[in-house]
Design a protein around this motif. Structure first.
Motif, mmCIF file in Angstrom:
data_model
loop_
_atom_site.group_PDB
_atom_site.id
_atom_site.type_symbol
_atom_site.label_atom_id
_atom_site.label_comp_id
_atom_site.label_asym_id
_atom_site.label_seq_id
_atom_site.Cartn_x
_atom_site.Cartn_y
_atom_site.Cartn_z
ATOM 1 N N ILE A 1 -2.827 69.518 1.186
ATOM 2 C CA ILE A 1 -2.130 68.436 1.890
ATOM 3 C C ILE A 1 -1.102 67.825 0.936
ATOM 4 C CG2 ILE A 1 -2.357 66.281 3.181
ATOM 5 C CD1 ILE A 1 -5.185 67.084 3.909
ATOM 6 N N GLY A 2 0.167 67.863 1.342
ATOM 7 C CA GLY A 2 1.270 67.372 0.521
ATOM 8 C C GLY A 2 2.114 68.523 0.014
ATOM 9 N N LEU B 1 0.320 71.630 4.367
ATOM 10 C CA LEU B 1 0.859 70.740 5.404
ATOM 11 C C LEU B 1 1.363 69.421 4.819
ATOM 12 C CD1 LEU B 1 -1.520 68.483 6.182
ATOM 13 C CD2 LEU B 1 -2.500 70.470 7.287
ATOM 14 N N HIS C 1 3.269 65.485 6.152
ATOM 15 C CA HIS C 1 3.622 64.642 7.299
ATOM 16 C C HIS C 1 5.140 64.477 7.451
ATOM 17 C CE1 HIS C 1 3.765 60.569 4.960
ATOM 18 N NE2 HIS C 1 4.250 61.559 4.259
ATOM 19 N N SER C 2 5.889 64.863 6.421
ATOM 20 C CA SER C 2 7.350 64.743 6.509
ATOM 21 C C SER C 2 7.932 66.012 7.119
ATOM 22 C CB SER C 2 7.962 64.578 5.122
ATOM 23 O OG SER C 2 7.568 63.356 4.573
ATOM 24 N N ALA D 1 9.233 68.388 -0.205
ATOM 25 C CA ALA D 1 9.703 68.055 -1.556
ATOM 26 C C ALA D 1 10.892 67.096 -1.614
ATOM 27 C CB ALA D 1 10.056 69.349 -2.293
ATOM 28 N N LYS E 1 11.062 64.322 -3.041
ATOM 29 C CA LYS E 1 11.244 63.723 -4.380
ATOM 30 C C LYS E 1 11.945 64.679 -5.324
ATOM 31 C CE LYS E 1 8.103 59.996 -4.468
ATOM 32 N NZ LYS E 1 6.749 59.592 -4.802
ATOM 33 N N CYS F 1 17.452 67.376 -10.626
ATOM 34 C CA CYS F 1 16.045 67.624 -10.983
ATOM 35 C C CYS F 1 15.835 67.952 -12.464
ATOM 36 C CB CYS F 1 15.447 68.746 -10.129
ATOM 37 S SG CYS F 1 13.671 68.968 -10.438
ATOM 38 N N ASN F 2 15.326 66.966 -13.162
ATOM 39 C CA ASN F 2 14.908 67.192 -14.552
ATOM 40 C C ASN F 2 13.514 67.820 -14.458
ATOM 41 O OD1 ASN F 2 14.067 64.859 -17.257
ATOM 42 N ND2 ASN F 2 14.314 67.070 -17.262
ATOM 43 N N ALA G 1 -2.525 66.769 -2.609
ATOM 44 C CA ALA G 1 -1.319 66.760 -3.460
ATOM 45 C C ALA G 1 -0.299 65.802 -2.859
ATOM 46 C CB ALA G 1 -0.753 68.174 -3.552
ATOM 47 N N THR G 2 -0.798 64.626 -2.458
ATOM 48 C CA THR G 2 0.071 63.703 -1.710
ATOM 49 C C THR G 2 0.797 62.702 -2.599
ATOM 50 O OG1 THR G 2 -1.957 62.492 -1.214
ATOM 51 C CG2 THR G 2 -1.062 63.885 0.539
ATOM 52 N N GLY G 3 0.744 62.873 -3.914
ATOM 53 C CA GLY G 3 1.576 62.072 -4.814
ATOM 54 C C GLY G 3 1.165 60.614 -4.903
ATOM 55 N N GLY H 1 8.441 58.956 2.316
ATOM 56 C CA GLY H 1 7.166 59.590 2.688
ATOM 57 C C GLY H 1 5.973 59.343 1.796
ATOM 58 N N THR I 1 2.647 57.783 0.523
ATOM 59 C CA THR I 1 1.560 57.028 1.152
ATOM 60 C C THR I 1 0.371 56.949 0.195
ATOM 61 O OG1 THR I 1 0.369 58.931 2.060
ATOM 62 C CG2 THR I 1 2.168 58.042 3.418
ATOM 63 N N GLU J 1 0.736 63.829 -9.040
ATOM 64 C CA GLU J 1 0.841 62.409 -9.372
ATOM 65 C C GLU J 1 -0.292 61.557 -8.805
ATOM 66 O OE1 GLU J 1 4.895 60.899 -8.864
ATOM 67 O OE2 GLU J 1 3.981 58.919 -8.622
HETATM 68 C C1 LIG Z 1 13.949 58.783 -7.677
HETATM 69 C C2 LIG Z 1 12.994 59.653 -8.440
HETATM 70 C C3 LIG Z 1 13.459 60.511 -9.420
HETATM 71 C C4 LIG Z 1 12.580 61.297 -10.153
HETATM 72 N N1 LIG Z 1 13.077 62.144 -11.092
HETATM 73 C C5 LIG Z 1 12.213 62.909 -11.812
HETATM 74 C C6 LIG Z 1 12.720 63.856 -12.751
HETATM 75 O O1 LIG Z 1 13.931 64.095 -12.833
HETATM 76 N N2 LIG Z 1 11.806 64.544 -13.506
HETATM 77 C C7 LIG Z 1 10.442 64.363 -13.365
HETATM 78 O O2 LIG Z 1 9.669 64.999 -14.078
HETATM 79 N N3 LIG Z 1 9.960 63.512 -12.435
HETATM 80 C C8 LIG Z 1 10.801 62.803 -11.655
HETATM 81 N N4 LIG Z 1 10.298 61.960 -10.707
HETATM 82 C C9 LIG Z 1 8.844 61.922 -10.499
HETATM 83 C C10 LIG Z 1 8.428 63.161 -9.677
HETATM 84 O O3 LIG Z 1 9.258 63.248 -8.538
HETATM 85 C C11 LIG Z 1 6.977 63.059 -9.232
HETATM 86 O O4 LIG Z 1 6.140 62.763 -10.315
HETATM 87 C C12 LIG Z 1 6.534 64.371 -8.590
HETATM 88 O O5 LIG Z 1 7.307 64.640 -7.449
HETATM 89 C C13 LIG Z 1 5.065 64.308 -8.207
HETATM 90 O O6 LIG Z 1 4.736 65.501 -7.555
HETATM 91 P P1 LIG Z 1 3.570 65.500 -6.458
HETATM 92 O O7 LIG Z 1 3.612 66.841 -5.825
HETATM 93 O O8 LIG Z 1 2.321 65.004 -7.044
HETATM 94 O O9 LIG Z 1 4.017 64.415 -5.389
HETATM 95 P P2 LIG Z 1 5.366 64.405 -4.406
HETATM 96 O O10 LIG Z 1 6.348 65.315 -5.003
HETATM 97 O O11 LIG Z 1 5.618 62.985 -4.253
HETATM 98 O O12 LIG Z 1 4.809 65.072 -3.099
HETATM 99 C C14 LIG Z 1 3.863 64.452 -2.273
HETATM 100 C C15 LIG Z 1 4.008 65.034 -0.887
HETATM 101 O O13 LIG Z 1 2.923 64.543 -0.102
HETATM 102 C C16 LIG Z 1 3.427 64.179 1.170
HETATM 103 N N5 LIG Z 1 2.536 63.182 1.740
HETATM 104 C C17 LIG Z 1 2.349 61.900 1.341
HETATM 105 N N6 LIG Z 1 1.472 61.302 2.157
HETATM 106 C C18 LIG Z 1 1.073 62.224 3.068
HETATM 107 C C19 LIG Z 1 0.178 62.177 4.166
HETATM 108 N N7 LIG Z 1 -0.472 61.062 4.487
HETATM 109 N N8 LIG Z 1 0.015 63.314 4.906
HETATM 110 C C20 LIG Z 1 0.680 64.447 4.595
HETATM 111 N N9 LIG Z 1 1.552 64.542 3.582
HETATM 112 C C21 LIG Z 1 1.734 63.427 2.798
HETATM 113 C C22 LIG Z 1 4.824 63.651 0.907
HETATM 114 O O14 LIG Z 1 5.618 63.731 2.073
HETATM 115 C C23 LIG Z 1 5.306 64.602 -0.194
HETATM 116 O O15 LIG Z 1 5.950 65.730 0.323
HETATM 117 C C24 LIG Z 1 11.178 61.199 -9.924
HETATM 118 C C25 LIG Z 1 10.710 60.352 -8.920
HETATM 119 C C26 LIG Z 1 11.602 59.592 -8.174
HETATM 120 C C27 LIG Z 1 11.058 58.712 -7.093
#
Ligand SMILES: Cc1cc2nc3c(=O)[nH]c(=O)nc-3n(C[C@H](O)[C@H](O)[C@H](O)COP(=O)(O)OP(=O)(O)OC[C@H]3O[C@@H](n4cnc5c(N)ncnc54)[C@H](O)[C@@H]3O)c2cc1C
Length: 419
Positions: free
Chosen positions: A9-10, A32, A34-35, A39, A41, A50-51, A166-168, A176, A178, A383
């Motif tokens: 999820i995410g 899956l 919800h958006s 990706a 972010k 994207c760094n 993996a919903t961040g 998106g 949450t 995250e």
């Molecule tokens: C403006 C900005 C710039 C950034 N720049 C950098 C950078 O350059 N380098 C770097 O290392 N980090 C950067 N970051 C941080 C980085 O984006 C995040 O740490 C990273 O994306 C985390 O990955 P993740 O997969 O855990 O979460 P996310 O990438 O946040 O993915 C979570 C996913 O879960 C989905 N989701 C959430 N809730 C639900 C739900 N209830 N049901 C279903 N799906 C759900 C979301 O839609 C999303 O697609 C940045 C963040 C921001 C906000």
């Protein structure tokens, strides 16, 4: 009923990467989100470029209640591994600053790599898809692993023996974010480390900030640290220090230096800023006093940006005079305040501006080898976990590394027991 070896999820950085690796290991994967778009972010990260990692990423660049938790995953999937993946797909990139790697063209390149890896693994994707409820179904009271998760979604019921969250974090709700991951953790009895906004601009009380609001837009290199000047040696040991650029804003301070320190800052604590690092201000000012008739503001403007020099001197009537008329004490005080500007933020710009969330699922309840929680079959990656990187590509490296550790640990062909 839809059956999968694993449901993730995410579909952000960690979820997409985990799905691709698990799919290519032969697992039947459903991803899956919800958006509507995956990706988001990644798309907005690094100013649209994207760094995606930091060449020098090491455990010391991460915060969390257990600073050692990230070690195993980071050592098993390194920046070099992700660089090789991008190279395999022909993505061009460059190093910008302190090991930070950015796409030459666009963050879309990273998203396309992840989508191609998912396609190569036969990953099924559902978006947008809302998860309404998750229940655990125990089929055998003797064997806690003989169980599955039943996911009720707006696209139907899904059943899986392995569920990856993996919903961040909470930052940028409008694209998106949450608290879904935290709610699931709580539902299954896992502990949480209080989440808070990080890599975020800091704000100050209007009256305190009034003399500096006019400096909005001014950027300069500084040294910044957490903790009070009179902190004990033990507290000082824990203090974080960064040498980066600071940016004045209408409401407070931003720029890489402040974003970095914001992850360590706690409400009520001061931060301390050296506005002229590497400059011996006392010596320079006393030398100017002995040979110059210029105003203090003008002399100061040769040591720090002139807008800063003007604003600083304007705020203090004692300094509005030629430097030769100033007392040594006044100049030494001026030097000390500029080199050790101590100020207490009243807060931060919050999740709407924060790049990440510090805190999350408590790593005491997760395996550092696999990311599986103490609830068998339930994994947390990226995250949502209480592991937060510094600014500079570290957060994506954690997303890739935790996703990889998890994907390696997932099992193919676990029996899904019909409930
Ligand atoms: C403006 C900005 C710039 C950034 N720049 C950098 C950078 O350059 N380098 C770097 O290392 N980090 C950067 N970051 C941080 C980085 O984006 C995040 O740490 C990273 O994306 C985390 O990955 P993740 O997969 O855990 O979460 P996310 O990438 O946040 O993915 C979570 C996913 O879960 C989905 N989701 C959430 N809730 C639900 C739900 N209830 N049901 C279903 N799906 C759900 C979301 O839609 C999303 O697609 C940045 C963040 C921001 C906000």
């Amino acid at each position: 009923m839809n059956n999968y070896d694993v449901v993730i999820i995410g579909a952000g950085a960690a979820g997409l990467f985990c799905a691709g690796v698990a799919g290519q290991r032969g697992l039947k994967v459903l991803l899956l989100d919800h958006s509507e778009k995956v990706a988001e972010k990644i798309r907005i990260s690094g100013g649209g470029r994207c760094n995606f990692t930091n060449r020098d990423a090491a455990p010391a660049n991460f915060l969390g209640d257990n600073p050692h938790f990230c070690r195993s995953a980071l050592s098993r999937y390194t920046p070099r591994d992700f660089i090789e993946l991008l190279q395999k797909h022909g993505v061009l990139f460059h190093e910008k600053h302190k090991g930070q790697l950015f796409c030459d063209r666009s963050a879309e390149d990273v998203i396309n790599v992840l989508l191609a890896e998912c396609a190569a693994g036969g990953v099924i994707r559902w978006q947008p898809c809302q998860v309404k409820n998750i229940v655990k179904i125990d089929a055998s009271p003797e064997d806690s692993r003989a169980q599955s998760y039943r996911i009720e979604s707006d696209r139907g019921l899904i059943e899986t023996p392995q569920l990856v969250i993996a919903t961040g974090g909470l930052s940028i709700p409008k694209i998106g974010a949450t608290d879904f991951g935290y709610r699931i953790a709580r539902q299954f009895g896992l502990r949480l480390v209080e989440p808070r906004a990080a890599l975020v601009p800091l704000t100050f009380d209007g009256d305190d900030w009034a003399p500096f609001a006019q400096l909005a837009g001014l950027a300069l290199p500084v040294r910044v640290e957490t903790g009070a000047a009179n902190a004990s040696p033990k507290q000082r040991k824990k203090a974080a220090t960064f040498h980066e650029d600071l940016l004045f804003t209408h409401r407070g301070l931003s720029g890489p230096a402040i974003l970095q320190i914001s992850s360590f800052w706690r409400e009520g604590q001061p931060i301390r800023v050296d506005l002229a690092p590497g400059t011996d201000l006392p010596q320079q000012l006393l030398r100017a006093k002995s040979g110059s008739k210029k105003l203090i503001a003008n002399e100061l403007a040769s040591l720090v940006p002139s807008r800063l020099a003007d604003a600083w001197v304007q705020a203090d009537p004692v300094l509005q005079k030629p430097i030769c008329d100033a007392t040594d004490k006044a100049l030494l005080t001026l030097a000390e305040r500029l080199a050790d500007w101590q100020l207490v933020p009243n807060g931060s710009e919050g999740y709407k501006k924060a790049e990440v969330t510090v805190g999350g699922v408590d790593t005491r309840d997760l395996s550092s080898q696999t990311m599986e929680s103490k609830q068998p079959g339930l994994y947390f990656i990226g995250e949502v976990v209480d592991v937060t990187g510094w600014l500079g590509g570290y957060n994506f490296q954690w997303a890739w590394a935790s996703a990889f550790a998890c994907a390696q640990a997932l099992n193919a062909n676990l029996t899904v027991l019909e409930g």
